[in-house]
Design a protein around this motif. Structure first.
Motif, PDB file in Angstrom:
ATOM      1  N   HIS A 111       1.014  -0.870   0.074  1.00  0.00           N
ATOM      2  CA  HIS A 111       0.074  -0.091  -0.060  1.00  0.00           C
ATOM      3  C   HIS A 111       0.925   1.248   0.002  1.00  0.00           C
ATOM      4  O   HIS A 111       0.325   1.932  -0.887  1.00  0.00           O
ATOM      5  CB  HIS A 111      -1.192   0.394   1.110  1.00  0.00           C
ATOM      6  CG  HIS A 111      -1.733  -1.224   1.218  1.00  0.00           C
ATOM      7  ND1 HIS A 111      -2.052  -2.279   1.318  1.00  0.00           N
ATOM      8  CD2 HIS A 111      -3.421  -0.834   0.164  1.00  0.00           C
ATOM      9  CE1 HIS A 111      -2.766  -3.246   1.311  1.00  0.00           C
ATOM     10  NE2 HIS A 111      -3.982  -1.841   0.909  1.00  0.00           N
ATOM     11  N   SER A 112       2.247   0.970   0.417  1.00  0.00           N
ATOM     12  CA  SER A 112       3.028   2.551   1.022  1.00  0.00           C
ATOM     13  C   SER A 112       3.583   2.220  -0.930  1.00  0.00           C
ATOM     14  O   SER A 112       4.073   3.220  -0.951  1.00  0.00           O
ATOM     15  CB  SER A 112       4.003   2.167   2.016  1.00  0.00           C
ATOM     16  OG  SER A 112       4.896   2.906   2.677  1.00  0.00           O
ATOM     17  N   PHE A 113       4.295   1.441  -1.511  1.00  0.00           N
ATOM     18  CA  PHE A 113       4.653   1.029  -2.525  1.00  0.00           C
ATOM     19  C   PHE A 113       3.457   1.966  -3.228  1.00  0.00           C
ATOM     20  O   PHE A 113       4.119   3.085  -4.251  1.00  0.00           O
ATOM     21  CB  PHE A 113       4.342   0.273  -2.776  1.00  0.00           C
ATOM     22  CG  PHE A 113       5.286   0.061  -4.400  1.00  0.00           C
ATOM     23  CD1 PHE A 113       6.260   0.332  -5.171  1.00  0.00           C
ATOM     24  CD2 PHE A 113       4.083  -0.764  -5.621  1.00  0.00           C
ATOM     25  CE1 PHE A 113       7.273   0.306  -5.841  1.00  0.00           C
ATOM     26  CE2 PHE A 113       5.073  -0.317  -6.447  1.00  0.00           C
ATOM     27  CZ  PHE A 113       6.133  -0.355  -6.857  1.00  0.00           C
ATOM     28  N   LEU A 114       2.063   1.584  -3.490  1.00  0.00           N
ATOM     29  CA  LEU A 114       0.897   2.566  -4.668  1.00  0.00           C
ATOM     30  C   LEU A 114       0.603   3.857  -4.825  1.00  0.00           C
ATOM     31  O   LEU A 114       0.754   4.556  -4.960  1.00  0.00           O
ATOM     32  CB  LEU A 114      -0.299   1.273  -3.895  1.00  0.00           C
ATOM     33  CG  LEU A 114      -1.255   1.843  -4.828  1.00  0.00           C
ATOM     34  CD1 LEU A 114      -0.793   1.813  -6.701  1.00  0.00           C
ATOM     35  CD2 LEU A 114      -2.084   0.949  -4.863  1.00  0.00           C
ATOM     36  N   GLU A 115       1.377   4.010  -3.027  1.00  0.00           N
ATOM     37  CA  GLU A 115       0.859   5.449  -2.774  1.00  0.00           C
ATOM     38  C   GLU A 115       2.395   6.525  -2.976  1.00  0.00           C
ATOM     39  O   GLU A 115       1.708   6.941  -3.882  1.00  0.00           O
ATOM     40  CB  GLU A 115       1.328   5.627  -1.026  1.00  0.00           C
ATOM     41  CG  GLU A 115       1.027   7.063  -0.778  1.00  0.00           C
ATOM     42  CD  GLU A 115       0.751   7.133   1.267  1.00  0.00           C
ATOM     43  OE1 GLU A 115       0.817   8.223   1.538  1.00  0.00           O
ATOM     44  OE2 GLU A 115       0.919   5.762   1.630  1.00  0.00           O
ATOM     45  N   GLY A 122       1.133  11.855  -9.763  1.00  0.00           N
ATOM     46  CA  GLY A 122       0.758  13.705  -9.701  1.00  0.00           C
ATOM     47  C   GLY A 122      -1.080  13.125  -9.461  1.00  0.00           C
ATOM     48  O   GLY A 122      -1.512  13.802  -9.640  1.00  0.00           O
ATOM     49  N   VAL A 123      -1.170  11.710  -9.271  1.00  0.00           N
ATOM     50  CA  VAL A 123      -2.891  11.762  -9.004  1.00  0.00           C
ATOM     51  C   VAL A 123      -2.954  11.958  -7.195  1.00  0.00           C
ATOM     52  O   VAL A 123      -1.822  11.396  -6.889  1.00  0.00           O
ATOM     53  CB  VAL A 123      -2.814   9.961  -9.371  1.00  0.00           C
ATOM     54  CG1 VAL A 123      -4.306   9.419  -8.968  1.00  0.00           C
ATOM     55  CG2 VAL A 123      -2.224   9.322 -10.437  1.00  0.00           C
ATOM     56  N   ALA A 124      -4.016  12.462  -7.301  1.00  0.00           N
ATOM     57  CA  ALA A 124      -4.527  12.981  -6.460  1.00  0.00           C
ATOM     58  C   ALA A 124      -5.412  11.695  -6.014  1.00  0.00           C
ATOM     59  O   ALA A 124      -6.665  10.796  -6.277  1.00  0.00           O
ATOM     60  CB  ALA A 124      -5.679  14.510  -6.770  1.00  0.00           C
ATOM     61  N   PHE A 125      -5.318  11.472  -4.854  1.00  0.00           N
ATOM     62  CA  PHE A 125      -6.586  10.522  -3.857  1.00  0.00           C
ATOM     63  C   PHE A 125      -6.244  10.997  -2.424  1.00  0.00           C
ATOM     64  O   PHE A 125      -5.380  11.672  -2.011  1.00  0.00           O
ATOM     65  CB  PHE A 125      -5.124   9.004  -3.646  1.00  0.00           C
ATOM     66  CG  PHE A 125      -3.740   9.404  -3.305  1.00  0.00           C
ATOM     67  CD1 PHE A 125      -3.888   8.557  -2.408  1.00  0.00           C
ATOM     68  CD2 PHE A 125      -2.774   9.578  -4.011  1.00  0.00           C
ATOM     69  CE1 PHE A 125      -2.272   8.442  -1.486  1.00  0.00           C
ATOM     70  CE2 PHE A 125      -1.413   9.264  -3.299  1.00  0.00           C
ATOM     71  CZ  PHE A 125      -1.538   9.599  -2.837  1.00  0.00           C
ATOM     72  N   ALA A 131      -7.383   1.975   2.234  1.00  0.00           N
ATOM     73  CA  ALA A 131      -8.328   1.930   1.400  1.00  0.00           C
ATOM     74  C   ALA A 131      -7.969   3.416   0.348  1.00  0.00           C
ATOM     75  O   ALA A 131      -7.623   4.593   1.019  1.00  0.00           O
ATOM     76  CB  ALA A 131      -9.616   2.776   1.310  1.00  0.00           C
ATOM     77  N   PHE A 132      -7.718   3.393  -0.539  1.00  0.00           N
ATOM     78  CA  PHE A 132      -7.880   4.755  -1.719  1.00  0.00           C
ATOM     79  C   PHE A 132      -8.651   5.557  -1.995  1.00  0.00           C
ATOM     80  O   PHE A 132      -9.575   4.116  -2.737  1.00  0.00           O
ATOM     81  CB  PHE A 132      -6.065   4.116  -2.473  1.00  0.00           C
ATOM     82  CG  PHE A 132      -4.782   4.093  -2.400  1.00  0.00           C
ATOM     83  CD1 PHE A 132      -3.966   5.188  -2.395  1.00  0.00           C
ATOM     84  CD2 PHE A 132      -4.943   2.389  -1.509  1.00  0.00           C
ATOM     85  CE1 PHE A 132      -2.676   4.999  -1.450  1.00  0.00           C
ATOM     86  CE2 PHE A 132      -3.668   2.927  -1.905  1.00  0.00           C
ATOM     87  CZ  PHE A 132      -2.546   3.108  -0.864  1.00  0.00           C
ATOM     88  N   LEU A 133      -8.873   6.486  -1.594  1.00  0.00           N
ATOM     89  CA  LEU A 133     -10.558   7.106  -2.449  1.00  0.00           C
ATOM     90  C   LEU A 133      -9.690   8.221  -3.669  1.00  0.00           C
ATOM     91  O   LEU A 133      -8.714   9.373  -2.965  1.00  0.00           O
ATOM     92  CB  LEU A 133     -10.925   8.165  -1.113  1.00  0.00           C
ATOM     93  CG  LEU A 133     -10.999   6.678  -0.462  1.00  0.00           C
ATOM     94  CD1 LEU A 133     -11.598   7.550   1.361  1.00  0.00           C
ATOM     95  CD2 LEU A 133     -12.287   5.889  -0.695  1.00  0.00           C
TER      96      LEU A 133
END
Length: 133
Positions: A111-115, A122-125, A131-133
């Protein structure tokens, strides 16, 4: 470990019973994020069961007076958890046993890697635990 932590001015503390380790070290991770720094930011000590070796004198006489027999067993000993902030992988931790055979386990947090990858692109989340929103 104490010298390593002291030289780098890292906190080295015993894990508190009943407290999630990630919650305990989170303020130190946030500090690293604000400063945009990477590396080890906390070392947590924990007393746990694990594989170890017992050194014993042979039961029967042998020619070498220094002869010892090593036997595998399970024992309680200190384990050190290194909490790391990596520029590519994000938040990870490495566990190292303090007793022979010095097992090392590296925990990758996907999850940290994906973050980190989303931040780079530059993707806002918004992240709520896992959980990623």
């Amino acid at each position: 470990m104490e010298a390593f932590a002291e030289k780098r001015k890292l906190p080295l503390k015993w894990a508190e019973k009943g407290v999630r380790k990630e919650n305990y070290v989170r303020p130190y991770l946030r500090r690293m994020e604000r400063r945009k720094q990477f590396g080890v930011y906390f070392i947590l000590k924990s007393m746990e069961m694990g594989p170890a070796f017992l050194s014993a004198v042979p039961r029967f006489p042998v020619e070498d007076p220094h002869c010892r027999i090593l036997a595998r067993q399970r024992s309680r000993y200190t384990r050190y958890y290194f909490y790391i902030r990596d520029p590519v992988l994000g938040f990870d931790r490495l566990m190292r046993g303090s007793f022979l055979p010095f097992f090392i386990t590296y925990y990758l947090n996907r999850h940290s890697f994906l973050e980190r990858q989303l931040e780079r692109a530059g993707v806002a989340f918004r992240k709520d635990d896992h959980a990623f929103l």
